[in-house]
Design a protein around this motif. Sequence first.
Motif, PDB file in Angstrom:
ATOM      1  N   UNK A 188       9.883  13.858 -20.190  1.00 41.38           N
ATOM      2  CA  UNK A 188      10.778  13.321 -19.146  1.00 41.38           C
ATOM      3  C   UNK A 188      11.492  14.510 -18.382  1.00 41.38           C
ATOM      4  N   UNK A 189      11.657  15.605 -18.896  1.00 38.37           N
ATOM      5  CA  UNK A 189      12.155  16.593 -18.238  1.00 38.37           C
ATOM      6  C   UNK A 189      11.562  17.444 -17.215  1.00 38.37           C
ATOM      7  N   UNK A 190      10.175  17.227 -17.300  1.00 38.03           N
ATOM      8  CA  UNK A 190       9.248  17.724 -16.329  1.00 38.03           C
ATOM      9  C   UNK A 190       9.512  18.007 -14.888  1.00 38.03           C
ATOM     10  N   UNK A 191       9.991  17.018 -14.282  1.00 42.87           N
ATOM     11  CA  UNK A 191      10.218  17.144 -12.700  1.00 42.87           C
ATOM     12  C   UNK A 191      11.592  17.974 -12.756  1.00 42.87           C
ATOM     13  N   UNK A 199      17.160  29.138 -22.282  1.00 40.31           N
ATOM     14  CA  UNK A 199      17.692  30.139 -21.538  1.00 40.31           C
ATOM     15  C   UNK A 199      16.558  30.761 -20.700  1.00 40.31           C
ATOM     16  N   UNK A 200      15.552  30.133 -20.726  1.00 42.78           N
ATOM     17  CA  UNK A 200      14.311  30.839 -19.654  1.00 42.78           C
ATOM     18  C   UNK A 200      14.640  30.773 -18.492  1.00 42.78           C
ATOM     19  N   UNK A 201      14.485  32.164 -17.860  1.00 41.00           N
ATOM     20  CA  UNK A 201      15.031  32.154 -16.473  1.00 41.00           C
ATOM     21  C   UNK A 201      13.808  31.684 -15.465  1.00 41.00           C
ATOM     22  N   UNK A 202      12.627  31.679 -15.751  1.00 38.58           N
ATOM     23  CA  UNK A 202      11.413  31.342 -15.141  1.00 38.58           C
ATOM     24  C   UNK A 202      10.627  30.458 -15.848  1.00 38.58           C
ATOM     25  N   UNK A 220      17.722   9.867 -25.455  1.00 39.99           N
ATOM     26  CA  UNK A 220      18.877  10.911 -25.628  1.00 39.99           C
ATOM     27  C   UNK A 220      18.284  12.120 -24.673  1.00 39.99           C
ATOM     28  N   UNK A 221      17.015  12.207 -24.789  1.00 36.81           N
ATOM     29  CA  UNK A 221      16.375  13.236 -23.496  1.00 36.81           C
ATOM     30  C   UNK A 221      16.642  13.044 -22.356  1.00 36.81           C
ATOM     31  N   UNK A 222      16.420  11.590 -21.843  1.00 40.56           N
ATOM     32  CA  UNK A 222      16.757  11.220 -20.498  1.00 40.56           C
ATOM     33  C   UNK A 222      18.175  11.361 -20.328  1.00 40.56           C
ATOM     34  N   UNK A 223      19.104  11.036 -21.003  1.00 41.76           N
ATOM     35  CA  UNK A 223      20.660  11.147 -20.698  1.00 41.76           C
ATOM     36  C   UNK A 223      20.816  12.897 -20.743  1.00 41.76           C
ATOM     37  N   UNK A 224      20.198  13.714 -21.642  1.00 47.55           N
ATOM     38  CA  UNK A 224      20.576  14.946 -21.334  1.00 47.55           C
ATOM     39  C   UNK A 224      20.057  15.775 -20.242  1.00 47.55           C
ATOM     40  N   UNK A 226      21.630  18.595 -18.327  1.00 48.49           N
ATOM     41  CA  UNK A 226      20.615  19.537 -17.764  1.00 48.49           C
ATOM     42  C   UNK A 226      19.372  19.581 -18.706  1.00 48.49           C
ATOM     43  N   UNK A 227      18.346  19.641 -18.310  1.00 48.98           N
ATOM     44  CA  UNK A 227      17.089  19.731 -19.204  1.00 48.98           C
ATOM     45  C   UNK A 227      17.111  20.795 -20.187  1.00 48.98           C
ATOM     46  N   UNK A 228      18.014  22.081 -20.074  1.00 48.89           N
ATOM     47  CA  UNK A 228      18.015  23.015 -21.102  1.00 48.89           C
ATOM     48  C   UNK A 228      18.549  22.398 -22.414  1.00 48.89           C
ATOM     49  N   UNK A 229      19.412  21.480 -22.150  1.00 51.20           N
ATOM     50  CA  UNK A 229      19.916  20.827 -23.532  1.00 51.20           C
ATOM     51  C   UNK A 229      19.057  20.175 -24.405  1.00 51.20           C
ATOM     52  N   UNK A 230      17.734  19.650 -23.965  1.00 54.87           N
ATOM     53  CA  UNK A 230      16.767  19.285 -24.905  1.00 54.87           C
ATOM     54  C   UNK A 230      16.391  20.229 -25.655  1.00 54.87           C
ATOM     55  N   UNK A 231      16.333  21.428 -25.335  1.00 50.79           N
ATOM     56  CA  UNK A 231      15.963  22.589 -26.371  1.00 50.79           C
ATOM     57  C   UNK A 231      17.264  22.926 -27.102  1.00 50.79           C
TER      58      UNK A 231
END
Length: 488
Positions: A34-37, A97-100, A156-160, A165-170
């Motif tokens: 879900x977070x890929x885009x 926290x991945x920068x790239x 939950x993942x879609x809401x985050x 933001x996508x970083x919160x799924x991790x």
Amino acid sequence: MPDVRLNSSQGKWVLLTTILGSSMAMLDSTVVNVALPRIGEDLNADLADLQWTVNAYMLTLAGLILLGGSLGDRYGRRRIFVIGVIWFAGASLLCGIAPNAAVLICARALQGVGGALLTPGSLALIQASFHPDDRGRAVGLWSGLGGIGAAVGPFLGGWLVGGPGWRWIFFLNIPLALLCVPIAARYVPESADGQSHGRFDVLGAALGASALALVTYALIEAQTGSLKVALSATAGVAAGAAFVWVERRRPDPMLPLGIFASRQFTAVNLVTLCVYAAFGGFFFLFALQLQVVAGYSPLEAGTALLPTTALMLIFSARSGALATTIGPRIPLTVGPLLCAAAMLLMLRVGEGANYLTDVLPAVLVMGTGMVTLVAPLTATVLASVDASRAGLASGINNAAARVAGLIAVAALPLVAGMGPEAYRSASAFDASFDRAMPICAAVLVAGSVLAFTFVRRPPDDCQRPARRTHCSLTTPPLEAAPKRGNTS
């Protein structure tokens, strides 16, 4: 003999920590798509980077999951489970926290290592801790409550993704680990297999993982047509051949090839490869299609498949009971055909697609097909080998499904003609999606033909039951090896 009772305070804590641990890995396998885009947009990643974001995790998990179970048997199931949870949480922090894209991909590979340690351990702890009279109910609760987590995960993942933001799924995995580890250390009894002996098949694990990594790289980068791609493909095939050679000759192989002497076991694993290759390719593309082409929000895309999960949660036990009555051949033939029909119905999901009229019918047919085939598939795998090898057989089947998804995510965009920037263009991605769905349908039809041709009813005296409840959409459930001297 294990003596923890389910209705005791300790029993409830043991059940909770195993659910928390397995939920970490299950959530990551469902919400990342879900977070890929958003990941691609934020990190300026091309399609190959998104493929590796998914595949780096599946690569190390599939390559090491059998070894992870063996480590638990040898050195202590609680110890390896806790190490896996801590490792997974640390890798999740690095993902967040991945920068790239490069750092994210490396962190995802590390996540897979943690997943390989904790995934087989969660169920093994239940089998090793609970009194035999309570074990079946404990497994049922573990699977059912984990199923609820699987249903909530994409929402939950879609809401985050759409909110913080996508970083919160991790980042979400970190508080789960902080809760899980102390509970496991205090309440879960340590256990190990006293009869475990011999050396670990590190060479076999390294060769298997190398073969998968090299072939995956060659498929993802094939459009470049470089010499490096050709060399990677050749080296991958060579590593695969070396893996088979080593496994044939080791006294304690990670993958005992003799288990494939069972025609039924081999046939069901071939069906597994077809079914989960189609599912892996579909789930990778579907979340992108909903967001890039149909214009859905991450939350809407995350909840689109909720009816499929609900159907599996509600009806998988009945499906398993039906397959016990009529045999697995019909369910394993009909189920993939229903899923193939769902893939073709997905062709209606285009620009401005309406959920009720365009998406939901395909999702319901998909759920019906998965309900029909998943529980019988698991039961047939277990019934095709001796009960003492149930854990090994289930682990191989689970790894086969992960390998199938890994290869599908790498190969399907190539076969469907997706360029590196395809997901940035609605029209280009839609055209590729329309080419990919019939390919997935054809693979499912091949699985159906294999099941009809080779799968037969297990012997009447077989007592290996299907898992009562299962609703993971990406892999079949694991079954821990039965305890020596006990019935389960």
